[in-house]
Design an enzyme around this catalytic site. Structure first.
Site, PDB file in Angstrom:
ATOM      1  N   ASP A  66      52.845   4.136 -58.381  1.00 60.35           N
ATOM      2  CA  ASP A  66      52.834   2.670 -58.269  1.00 60.35           C
ATOM      3  C   ASP A  66      54.168   2.147 -58.798  1.00 60.35           C
ATOM      4  O   ASP A  66      54.921   2.877 -59.436  1.00 60.35           O
ATOM      5  CB  ASP A  66      51.647   2.071 -59.025  1.00 60.35           C
ATOM      6  N   VAL A 100      54.665  -0.670 -60.852  1.00 60.01           N
ATOM      7  CA  VAL A 100      54.704  -1.135 -62.243  1.00 60.01           C
ATOM      8  C   VAL A 100      53.332  -1.030 -62.898  1.00 60.01           C
ATOM      9  O   VAL A 100      52.313  -1.345 -62.294  1.00 60.01           O
ATOM     10  CB  VAL A 100      55.280  -2.579 -62.340  1.00 60.01           C
ATOM     11  N   ASP A 133      51.567  -2.728 -65.554  1.00 64.74           N
ATOM     12  CA  ASP A 133      51.644  -3.969 -66.329  1.00 64.74           C
ATOM     13  C   ASP A 133      50.502  -3.969 -67.356  1.00 64.74           C
ATOM     14  O   ASP A 133      50.683  -3.520 -68.486  1.00 64.74           O
ATOM     15  CB  ASP A 133      51.572  -5.158 -65.353  1.00 64.74           C
ATOM     16  N   ARG A 175      47.813  -2.219 -66.886  1.00 63.69           N
ATOM     17  CA  ARG A 175      47.206  -0.908 -66.602  1.00 63.69           C
ATOM     18  C   ARG A 175      45.835  -1.029 -65.947  1.00 63.69           C
ATOM     19  O   ARG A 175      45.134  -0.026 -65.731  1.00 63.69           O
ATOM     20  CB  ARG A 175      47.143  -0.058 -67.876  1.00 63.69           C
ATOM     21  N   LYS A 216      55.575  -1.621 -68.482  1.00 61.07           N
ATOM     22  CA  LYS A 216      55.837  -2.765 -69.361  1.00 61.07           C
ATOM     23  C   LYS A 216      55.282  -2.456 -70.754  1.00 61.07           C
ATOM     24  O   LYS A 216      54.116  -2.059 -70.879  1.00 61.07           O
ATOM     25  CB  LYS A 216      55.184  -4.023 -68.806  1.00 61.07           C
ATOM     26  N   ILE A 262      59.432  -8.576 -63.311  1.00 63.20           N
ATOM     27  CA  ILE A 262      60.364  -7.682 -62.616  1.00 63.20           C
ATOM     28  C   ILE A 262      60.419  -8.106 -61.158  1.00 63.20           C
ATOM     29  O   ILE A 262      59.362  -8.210 -60.507  1.00 63.20           O
ATOM     30  CB  ILE A 262      59.894  -6.217 -62.721  1.00 63.20           C
TER      31      ILE A 262
HETATM   32  P1  5GP Z   1      48.347  -4.176 -63.537  1.00 66.91           P
HETATM   33  O1  5GP Z   1      48.283  -5.408 -64.405  1.00 66.91           O
HETATM   34  O2  5GP Z   1      47.033  -3.854 -62.945  1.00 66.91           O
HETATM   35  O3  5GP Z   1      48.985  -3.008 -64.267  1.00 66.91           O
HETATM   36  O4  5GP Z   1      49.326  -4.535 -62.333  1.00 66.91           O
HETATM   37  C1  5GP Z   1      48.816  -5.102 -61.147  1.00 66.91           C
HETATM   38  C2  5GP Z   1      49.876  -5.348 -60.140  1.00 66.91           C
HETATM   39  O5  5GP Z   1      50.500  -6.576 -60.475  1.00 66.91           O
HETATM   40  C3  5GP Z   1      51.014  -4.356 -60.017  1.00 66.91           C
HETATM   41  O6  5GP Z   1      50.696  -3.236 -59.221  1.00 66.91           O
HETATM   42  C4  5GP Z   1      52.055  -5.235 -59.341  1.00 66.91           C
HETATM   43  O7  5GP Z   1      51.840  -5.289 -57.963  1.00 66.91           O
HETATM   44  C5  5GP Z   1      51.799  -6.598 -59.958  1.00 66.91           C
HETATM   45  N1  5GP Z   1      52.756  -6.862 -61.054  1.00 66.91           N
HETATM   46  C6  5GP Z   1      52.531  -6.891 -62.375  1.00 66.91           C
HETATM   47  N2  5GP Z   1      53.666  -7.198 -63.046  1.00 66.91           N
HETATM   48  C7  5GP Z   1      54.632  -7.347 -62.111  1.00 66.91           C
HETATM   49  C8  5GP Z   1      56.042  -7.660 -62.176  1.00 66.91           C
HETATM   50  O8  5GP Z   1      56.643  -7.860 -63.226  1.00 66.91           O
HETATM   51  N3  5GP Z   1      56.690  -7.735 -60.979  1.00 66.91           N
HETATM   52  C9  5GP Z   1      56.069  -7.523 -59.785  1.00 66.91           C
HETATM   53  N4  5GP Z   1      56.806  -7.633 -58.665  1.00 66.91           N
HETATM   54  N5  5GP Z   1      54.754  -7.227 -59.685  1.00 66.91           N
HETATM   55  C10 5GP Z   1      54.050  -7.133 -60.839  1.00 66.91           C
END
Ligand code: 5GP
Length: 190
Positions: free
Chosen positions: A116, A118, A120, A122, A157, A183
């Site tokens: 994946d 990022v 973020d 998780r 992150k 990002i």
């Molecule tokens: P999670 O919070 O589940 O780890 O991340 C969910 C999704 O949110 C990531 O796969 C990504 O698509 C989007 N996302 C989270 N933070 C960022 C960021 O800083 N930049 C971008 N472009 N997408 C993000």
């Protein structure tokens, strides 16, 4: 996670930081930046005792990094697409939902590298892994060979995570970034 390469912390030379006053608010990456990070991540990944049979790209963000990674790991790519919905109106928290799943029989007994862009909160990684592990268990029999998973993300992150991964899932992040900074990927640019 047994072996964690959180990735080198971001270096301003790796990307273009955007500021509000003296505060970094956004990190903007080019395709070349991502190529360079993925190449570094592939080198870290190859140090692990995990030879993948397939990559499982989490879509949409994991698709382009997985293709870049294939240049270094030469492993076929499978796709698993998710989208997000708000649990309640006016609530920022989002939960993944499957848009396109994957043939579980392709995964059974194999080594699968989940890719994946990022990590973020998780939530997504933990949710996808749990979903696949539960479904493989539910549909398999006692003779079934176990499926092993590893994770590679371009960015991790640095922040408290909502989701957790099994301690025995190898994890590679090409680079770590501050938890509160957005990002911007080259494929996000309109
Ligand atoms: P999670 O919070 O589940 O780890 O991340 C969910 C999704 O949110 C990531 O796969 C990504 O698509 C989007 N996302 C989270 N933070 C960022 C960021 O800083 N930049 C971008 N472009 N997408 C993000």
């Amino acid at each position: 996670m047994s072996e964690c390469f959180p990735g080198s912390s971001y270096d301003e030379r790796d990307c273009e930081p955007m500021f509000s006053g003296s505060q970094v608010t956004k990190l903007r990456y080019s395709y070349q930046d991502i190529h360079t990070l993925v190449k570094m991540g592939a080198k870290d990944f190859e140090k692990l005792d995990f030879v993948p049979d397939y990559m499982l790209a989490i879509g949409g963000g994991g698709f382009i990094p997985a293709r870049m990674l294939r240049t270094h790991l030469d492993v076929p790519i499978l796709a698993f697409s998710v989208s997000y919905y708000a649990k309640h109106a006016h609530e920022p928290s989002r939960e993944p939902t499957i848009v396109q799943s994957v043939d579980l029989e392709l995964l059974r007994g194999k080594n699968i590298l989940i890719v994946d862009e990022v990590d973020d909160t998780r939530t997504t990684l933990a949710w996808v892994l749990k979903k696949l592990q539960t479904e493989l268990e539910r549909t398999g029999d006692t003779e079934s060979a176990p499926t092993r998973f590893a994770v590679l993300v371009v960015h991790n992150k640095q922040k408290p995570k909502n989701g957790t991964l099994d301690p025995d899932v190898p994890y590679v992040a090409c680079e770590s970034t501050p938890g509160d900074v957005w990002i911007e990927y080259p494929w996000d640019v309109e």
